[in-house]
Design an enzyme around this catalytic site. Structure first.
Site, PDB file in Angstrom:
ATOM      1  N   VAL A 123     -29.977  27.567  -6.959  1.00  0.00           N
ATOM      2  CA  VAL A 123     -29.589  27.666  -5.318  1.00  0.00           C
ATOM      3  C   VAL A 123     -29.389  26.378  -4.794  1.00  0.00           C
ATOM      4  CG1 VAL A 123     -30.389  28.652  -3.198  1.00  0.00           C
ATOM      5  CG2 VAL A 123     -31.075  29.765  -5.386  1.00  0.00           C
ATOM      6  N   PRO A 124     -28.056  26.095  -4.766  1.00  0.00           N
ATOM      7  CA  PRO A 124     -27.554  24.378  -4.746  1.00  0.00           C
ATOM      8  C   PRO A 124     -27.703  23.954  -3.132  1.00  0.00           C
ATOM      9  CG  PRO A 124     -25.643  25.886  -4.487  1.00  0.00           C
ATOM     10  CD  PRO A 124     -27.021  26.886  -5.031  1.00  0.00           C
ATOM     11  N   CYS A 125     -28.950  23.718  -2.871  1.00  0.00           N
ATOM     12  CA  CYS A 125     -29.291  23.024  -1.668  1.00  0.00           C
ATOM     13  C   CYS A 125     -28.760  21.599  -1.504  1.00  0.00           C
ATOM     14  CB  CYS A 125     -30.796  23.200  -1.285  1.00  0.00           C
ATOM     15  SG  CYS A 125     -31.802  22.629  -2.755  1.00  0.00           S
ATOM     16  N   HIS A 126     -28.575  21.004  -2.720  1.00  0.00           N
ATOM     17  CA  HIS A 126     -28.184  19.788  -2.777  1.00  0.00           C
ATOM     18  C   HIS A 126     -26.806  19.498  -2.172  1.00  0.00           C
ATOM     19  CE1 HIS A 126     -26.639  21.572  -6.645  1.00  0.00           C
ATOM     20  NE2 HIS A 126     -25.770  20.657  -6.254  1.00  0.00           N
TER      21      HIS A 126
END
Length: 161
Positions: A123-126
């Site tokens: 879950v690409p919070c970056h």
């Protein structure tokens, strides 16, 4: 709770969950955790996640296809669902993310929800950055965030050749 580790270019990532993946944690940063005493080491539960993470770090996978069980509030889950829609190698601001969930004035709350994302990378919070392009807060540390963003951009550039 079951757990295992994945050796990544960022260090040993901790994966945990019961029937489904519930957490992916960095070895550094403010959200770093250790397995609890009652947790059971079990790589078998995470084989698909391990395979997909390997392909991601090798530049062979740009979208994960895993069943997840991210635990959080309704608002947090709404934010995390939008994170899944940010394309590989692209970034958006917290303000843009707030607009995408239908609450343009909630960029600070979105930032807090982003920071609580329990399944980083997948879950690409970056991929969420400050409106001025700065790399702001990240549970694994700013250097890890920078490395992930740069790796994705490099993979896209190499695939266009």
């Amino acid at each position: 709770m079951h757990y295992c580790y994945f050796d990544s270019p960022l260090g040993k990532l901790l994966l945990n969950g019961n029937q489904l993946l519930e957490g992916l944690h960095f070895p550094t940063g403010k959200t770093r955790i250790e397995p609890e005493k009652e947790w059971v080491y079990n790589e078998d539960l995470f084989l698909e996640a391990i395979d997909q993470l390997g392909a991601y770090f090798n530049g062979e996978l740009t979208t994960f296809d895993l069943k997840l069980n991210a635990r959080g509030t309704h608002f947090q889950k709404k934010v995390w669902q939008q994170l899944l829609k940010i394309p590989f190698g692209e970034t958006i601001s917290y303000g843009e993310l707030a607009k995408r969930i239908g609450n343009p004035k909630a960029s600070r709350a979105v930032g807090m929800a982003n920071g609580k994302n329990p399944i980083s990378i997948i879950v690409p919070c970056h991929r969420v950055i400050g409106k001025d392009g700065s790399l702001t807060g990240f549970g694994g540390g700013i250097e890890v965030k920078k490395n992930l963003i740069e790796m994705e951009k490099r993979i896209i550039k190499n695939n266009k050749k």
